[in-house]
Scaffold this motif. Structure first.
Motif, PDB file in Angstrom:
ATOM      1  N   LEU A 100       0.783  -1.238   0.000  1.00 39.81           N
ATOM      2  CA  LEU A 100       0.000   0.000   0.000  1.00 39.81           C
ATOM      3  C   LEU A 100       0.816   1.291   0.000  1.00 39.81           C
ATOM      4  O   LEU A 100       0.400   2.277  -0.607  1.00 39.81           O
ATOM      5  CB  LEU A 100      -0.919   0.031   1.231  1.00 39.81           C
ATOM      6  N   CYS A 101       1.949   1.288   0.679  1.00 39.85           N
ATOM      7  CA  CYS A 101       2.562   2.583   1.043  1.00 39.85           C
ATOM      8  C   CYS A 101       3.491   3.141  -0.029  1.00 39.85           C
ATOM      9  O   CYS A 101       4.319   2.417  -0.594  1.00 39.85           O
ATOM     10  CB  CYS A 101       3.329   2.439   2.351  1.00 39.85           C
ATOM     11  N   ASP A 102       3.361   4.456  -0.239  1.00 43.87           N
ATOM     12  CA  ASP A 102       4.323   5.158  -1.094  1.00 43.87           C
ATOM     13  C   ASP A 102       5.620   5.363  -0.329  1.00 43.87           C
ATOM     14  O   ASP A 102       6.707   5.254  -0.890  1.00 43.87           O
ATOM     15  CB  ASP A 102       3.762   6.526  -1.501  1.00 43.87           C
ATOM     16  N   ARG A 103       5.495   5.693   0.941  1.00 44.49           N
ATOM     17  CA  ARG A 103       6.685   5.827   1.793  1.00 44.49           C
ATOM     18  C   ARG A 103       6.388   5.167   3.136  1.00 44.49           C
ATOM     19  O   ARG A 103       5.233   5.107   3.576  1.00 44.49           O
ATOM     20  CB  ARG A 103       7.036   7.300   2.021  1.00 44.49           C
ATOM     21  N   VAL A 104       7.459   4.698   3.761  1.00 43.51           N
ATOM     22  CA  VAL A 104       7.312   3.992   5.040  1.00 43.51           C
ATOM     23  C   VAL A 104       8.292   4.584   6.052  1.00 43.51           C
ATOM     24  O   VAL A 104       9.469   4.788   5.738  1.00 43.51           O
ATOM     25  CB  VAL A 104       7.605   2.484   4.863  1.00 43.51           C
ATOM     26  N   GLY A 105       7.784   4.860   7.251  1.00 44.47           N
ATOM     27  CA  GLY A 105       8.662   5.223   8.362  1.00 44.47           C
ATOM     28  C   GLY A 105       8.768   4.019   9.286  1.00 44.47           C
ATOM     29  O   GLY A 105       7.744   3.466   9.684  1.00 44.47           O
ATOM     30  N   ILE A 106       9.981   3.605   9.575  1.00 46.45           N
ATOM     31  CA  ILE A 106      10.147   2.450  10.474  1.00 46.45           C
ATOM     32  C   ILE A 106      10.379   2.980  11.879  1.00 46.45           C
ATOM     33  O   ILE A 106      11.236   3.840  12.109  1.00 46.45           O
ATOM     34  CB  ILE A 106      11.312   1.553  10.012  1.00 46.45           C
ATOM     35  N   ILE A 107       9.585   2.474  12.801  1.00 46.36           N
ATOM     36  CA  ILE A 107       9.595   3.002  14.161  1.00 46.36           C
ATOM     37  C   ILE A 107       9.915   1.868  15.141  1.00 46.36           C
ATOM     38  O   ILE A 107       9.431   0.750  15.000  1.00 46.36           O
ATOM     39  CB  ILE A 107       8.244   3.710  14.454  1.00 46.36           C
TER      40      ILE A 107
END
Lengths: 248, 283
Positions: B202-209
């Motif tokens: 789904l994601c255009d960009r991903v932030g990994i937390i």
């Protein structure tokens, strides 16, 4: 034209109320406490009680109406808010909606008033059948509405502030139930010692009890009405503030 | 609006619960119209970050603006442009599907209300069940209803917190289709997930937390490029999973040739990125 902000909050409670209304358990639970008190104190113990104002039953019935409206307004809102906030988490949709905290407060309080008023009507109906001296004047109606408003407001404060359903019940047992007994519901307050009177006159239900038994607005009745208005304003502002400051 | 316009900005955002930093100095910006994912294991701080962005939780420090509104100073401005699918299905169980959307629509001043409610119930295939109380719904039906509710007021920004947890694959795919359609209609979508497949699909960009800190942020492709293109993995003699990250397929085959155990060669995924960055697994 769009509905005011308080309306969906009120509607939600009324939709729940409508569903509960047609269940036998609801009507029974709304009626049972005042009817037991009426049977025990009015028809039982009350037969041997004589008060200066005349018929004890006519004295007791307005007190039971006040008590019933207090219980139903307060309990409905305190429990509903507590469960919806902590268990179903449906209160969160109010917090995340573009309505003012005051709108949420007003919606909840109006719903509590409707519930308390309805429960009181049941007791009033019983009152008309039980005592020929039982009558409704303007102070009675004003006191009843103010009592519903005041205790719905208190219900919001407790429902917002408690961290569990058990804690809500604790507040009810510690403050609401004693108030029902010691605020002039079952006996006149005139002959109590001054020190006890001083405490009892701080309790809001005491002033509902005074106003609801008046046939007309005299000085004492207006003073009690002032106290009820003051309590209601404080609770409305306090509840609105709690909703505004809600944070998880 | 220009396509790269920032619609959500977080700067040094912090939130502490009982001395534990659930969100620890997160800084990021989300562009208008993108699907942005916050990926991380349970307890990483994803939900708390979403709660702050959706005004449900007040931050202890830092700044968060959503659609130009500061979440602490102008929460009603934020609430007027967002739709939220929380982690739990927070529906009124004793009310019908229609009544649930009706109340939400009134709160958000949706017009024309009846028509909009019908359209959204049809979108999630629940119109025929509109008069059924929600407590009789399956988990998948409740999830669809929550999604329909979140979209009812035509929000500019849609937040989804673990949207597909507990859903069967078919319903998950249906939900993903709706999310993609939502983006095509011009909305910005922010979702949290601990499903690698969901973030990649789904994601255009991903932030990994991880542990409240944002440790990486880029497109799924670029994040995967940082660990190489392929993984060689096998179970060693002691039963442990061994993985080798490789630049390309040729290197992967070369490494696989030297291993006696049964090996699998596969493309890298976002979990490989997470493992490389933290030494832990996501799921």
């Amino acid at each position: 034209m769009t509905a005011p902000g308080w309306y969906p909050v009120f509607l939600r409670e009324m939709l729940h109320f409508r569903r509960k209304f047609f269940k036998l358990g609801y009507l029974f639970s709304a009626m049972v406490a005042p009817l037991i008190y009426l049977a025990a104190f009015g028809f039982g113990l009350g037969r041997s009680v004589h008060i200066d104002r005349g018929d004890y039953l006519a004295f007791l019935l307005p007190g039971l109406v006040a008590m019933s409206s207090m219980y139903n307004s307060y309990n409905w809102i305190a429990s509903s808010l507590n469960i919806n906030r902590l268990y179903f988490r449906t209160f969160q949709i109010y917090v995340q909606a573009p309505v003012s905290p005051a709108s949420v407060m007003v919606g909840e309080v109006l719903a509590g008033m409707a519930k308390g008023f309805f429960a009181s009507l049941l007791v009033i109906a019983v009152g008309f059948f039980s005592s020929p001296d039982f009558a409704l004047g303007a102070p009675f109606v004003v006191a009843l509405l103010m009592n519903c408003l005041l205790f719905s407001g208190l219900g919001v404060i407790v429902g917002m502030g408690t961290k569990s359903h058990e804690e809500t019940a604790t507040y009810s047992n510690l403050f609401i139930m004693p108030m029902a007994f010691f605020s002039g519901t079952f006996f006149p307050l005139e002959k109590l010692p001054m020190a006890v009177k001083a405490v009892i006159y701080v309790l809001p239900l005491t002033h509902t009890g005074i106003l609801i038994r008046k046939q007309a607005f005299d000085g004492e009745g207006l003073w009690s009405l002032g106290v009820l208005v003051l309590y209601s304003l404080v609770f409305l502002l306090w509840g609105s503030r709690m909703i505004a400051r809600y944070s998880e | 609006m220009p396509p790269d316009e920032t619609i959500i900005a977080l700067r040094d955002l912090t939130k502490t619960y009982d001395g534990v930093r659930a969100v620890d100095g997160v800084t990021l910006s989300i562009k208008k119209g993108e699907i942005f994912g916050l990926l991380g294991p349970n307890g990483a701080g994803k939900t708390t970050t979403i709660k702050i962005m959706t005004t449900l939780s007040r931050p202890d420090g830092g700044v968060c603006t959503v659609g130009g509104f500061d979440v602490t100073k102008e929460p009603r401005g934020v609430r007027g442009i967002i739709g939220v699918v929380p982690q739990e299905n927070n529906l009124e169980p004793e009310l019908t599907a229609y009544e649930n959307l009706l109340i939400y629509g009134l709160l958000h001043k949706v017009t024309p209300l009846g028509e909009t409610v019908r359209g959204h119930l049809e979108m999630v295939d629940l119109w025929e069940r509109r008069d059924q109380v929600v407590s009789q719904f399956s988990g998948g039906m409740k999830r669809r209803l929550v999604l329909a509710r979140a979209l009812l007021a035509d929000p500019a920004i849609l937040f989804l917190d673990e949207p597909s947890t507990g859903l069967d694959p078919q319903i998950r795919r249906h939900l993903w289709d709706i999310v993609r359609k939502t983006q095509k209609e011009g909305r910005t979508v922010i979702l949290t997930t601990h499903y690698i497949e969901e973030a990649e699909a789904l994601c255009d960009r991903v932030g990994i937390i991880s542990h409240g800190r944002l440790i990486a942020l880029d497109t799924p492709g670029c994040l995967k490029d940082t660990v190489g293109g392929y993984v060689v993995e096998y179970i060693d003699a002691e039963g442990r999973l061994v993985q080798h990250l490789c630049r390309d397929r040729a290197e992967a085959h070369e490494i696989a040739g030297g291993i006696r155990e049964n090996v699998t060669i596969r493309k890298t995924n976002l979990e490989d990125v997470f493992i490389k960055l933290t030494g832990e697994r996501i799921e």
